[in-house]
Design an enzyme around this catalytic site. Structure first.
Site: not given
Length: 555
Positions: A315, A162
């Site tokens: 997460d 990214d």
């Protein structure tokens, strides 16, 4: 004016009966004020005399309850993790050498490693490495992933870049091409935007056809360096148990000795892995996924709805949704993966904001889903709500900040408000000792600085929790933690003059002044030895407020 003085004398009597010495001193200072001001102050002092002591006693009672909750949680987790470490779950503990690969026939494994045709017995594994402008560590993470011991035709390394720096993107692409020329199946994937941050990056990576052909997904952040045998030590556990969704391994840190800040982080992280993760795994096969150095079953990711960027704890979000569907997790502390701790206070504060704000927002969003879940037991719901979220994250953080940094100093001004010895000394001491269970022996001498550091950081964490619970402006703020790569390079120690170039942290500085004044007052006029705690604690607040801890990145 005499009437005003008489009013003050009445207020003084009320305050004296309440034991408010500080207000009596204020009363003596204002007797020469004008009648209007005198009357207003008289009313304020009367209100203060009636409210202050009852409020403070209520705060003491609240802290008594919270301190018992915190201690009980520490004792409970310590007992469970201790029993688990002694007896363990042998069916889910990796051994040493080739015997750990029980999910694959050893003869087939040996044949595959020798270049034979037995690799078809191995499951397809996708290794994902999300990164963002990781100039310092991209070679380390890509190299470690490409050296994993697994049949080449059953392993795909996916680099999800990214980066916004074109030069860094070219470096990462070239590194992938170099490993591809060595026979490793490396796929370089880049997006046009950073929508969803890490969660969006991982989601985009899973949309590729080759990713959907993989049965298991190993995820490593850009600073993680798994050992070659990582997959051989973790994937067989997933093969043996079809209800197992996640194998989480332990982190170890290559730069723990870089500075005092990293040493204290290591002390906290050791407790997290040795006690919290181990206890959750052994107790109800649930814990918060750490976001890296874990292997997921792709089916569990898809059934849970995939990655979601609604919080900065993507997460934990995925792990919680998977757990509510009945999937189980296992923590394997014997398998360790090298990683890097934030070495600058700025990076550490950003990380802690994300780690505190994200879970608080997630708890708010998923509370009713947890209660309504049909695939998990009442006991597991209770553990998730009370232990995992409320006691461990919200109550513990609030108690640590409010009791040590607010209530104890305020008590000096109200002699008649007592705090039981067991709450003021015994429980904090016992809690500190329990938190020290995982500390390496070489760091035992740092327990007191570490304790004051954790107390001071509780202010920053509690502020982040409030932002998450109320979904304030920074609730979804995502700042990538800076990594320095090779320890000792591109960093310098912060000198006392450097703080002039950095941002002051006003709240920490105000708390430092408050504790400094309280400690000096106690030393000069008070009884007891509160100053022995207040003065070192104020010093730590100043260290954080002026960013005098850790290292800073050179230009």
């Amino acid at each position: 004016m005499q009437q005003g003085g008489g009013g003050h004398r009445q207020a003084a009597a009320l305050l004296a009966s309440a034991g408010d010495a500080f207000a009596l001193e204020v009363n003596r200072l204002v007797v020469s004020f004008s009648p209007v001001v005198d009357s207003v102050l008289d009313q304020l002092l009367r209100a203060w005399s009636f409210l202050a002591v009852p409020l403070l006693r209520g705060a003491v009672t609240l802290c008594m309850v919270m301190s018992v909750m915190v201690l009980a949680e520490k004792v409970f987790l310590g007992t469970v993790s201790g029993v688990a470490n002694v007896f363990g779950r042998r069916r889910r503990r990796p051994g040493k050498g080739r015997s750990v690969r029980r999910g694959v026939d050893p003869a087939v494994l040996q044949d595959a490693e020798a270049g034979g045709g037995g690799s078809a017995a191995f499951p397809m594994v996708l290794v994902q490495i999300p990164m963002y402008n990781e100039r310092e560590v991209y070679q380390l993470s890509i190299g470690a992933a490409c050296r994993l011991t697994w049949p080449a035709d059953r392993l795909i390394v996916q680099v999800l870049d990214d980066s916004t720096d074109a030069a860094i993107k070219e470096l990462v692409r070239a590194e992938c091409e170099r490993w591809a020329s060595c026979g490793v199946d490396v796929r370089y994937e880049a997006r046009n935007d950073r929508a969803g941050h890490k969660a969006g990056n991982l989601t985009e990576g899973m949309r590729h056809g080759y990713a959907r052909s993989c049965e298991f997904v190993a995820i490593f952040d850009a600073d993680f360096q798994p050992a070659p045998e990582f997959l051989a030590d973790t994937v067989p556990l997933l093969l043996r148990d079809p209800r197992l969704a996640l194998v989480q391994t332990r982190w170890e840190f290559v730069n723990a000795d870089e500075c005092l800040l990293t040493r204290m982080q290591e002390m906290s992280m050791d407790y997290h892995f040795k006690v919290e993760q181990q206890a959750g795994s052994s107790l109800c096969s649930f814990f918060g996924y750490n976001g890296s150095a874990g292997v997921w079953r792709r089916q569990a990711i898809e059934e849970s709805g995939g990655w979601d960027d609604r919080t900065t704890a993507e997460d934990m979000d995925l792990a919680l949704r998977a757990a509510l569907l009945g999937w189980e997790f296992v923590y394997v502390g014997a398998v360790k993966v090298k990683s890097e701790l934030p070495s600058s206070l700025k990076a550490y504060r950003s990380q802690q904001h994300r780690w505190s704000c994200g879970p608080a927002l997630l708890f708010k969003k998923m509370f009713w889903e947890i209660l309504a879940a049909k695939e998990v037991s009442v006991w597991k719901k209770f553990y998730i709500i009370y232990d995992f979220f409320v006691a461990r994250r919200i109550v513990s953080t609030f108690f640590t900040f409010f009791f040590f940094s607010m209530l104890l100093p305020a008590k000096l001004l109200f002699p008649r408000v007592g705090i039981p010895t067991w709450e003021m000394i015994y429980i904090p001491t016992a809690t500190t000792l329990l938190n020290s269970v995982g500390i390496p022996q070489r760091s035992l001498h740092l327990v007191i600085p570490w304790m004051t550091f954790e107390n001071a950081m509780a202010l920053h964490r509690f502020k982040a929790i409030l932002i998450g619970l109320f979904e304030a402006g920074r609730a979804n703020e995502w700042i990538v933690t800076h990594k320095s790569g090779s320890v000792g390079q591109k960093v310098k120690s912060v000198t006392p003059g450097d703080y002039l170039k950095q941002r002051f942290h006003v709240l920490e500085l105000l708390m430092g002044v408050f504790l400094l004044v309280s400690g000096c007052y106690n030393f000069l006029y008070g009884q007891g030895y509160f100053y022995l705690f207040a003065l070192p604690q104020s010093f730590m607040y100043f260290m954080i407020g002026f960013e005098l801890l850790g290292v800073s990145v050179c230009s």
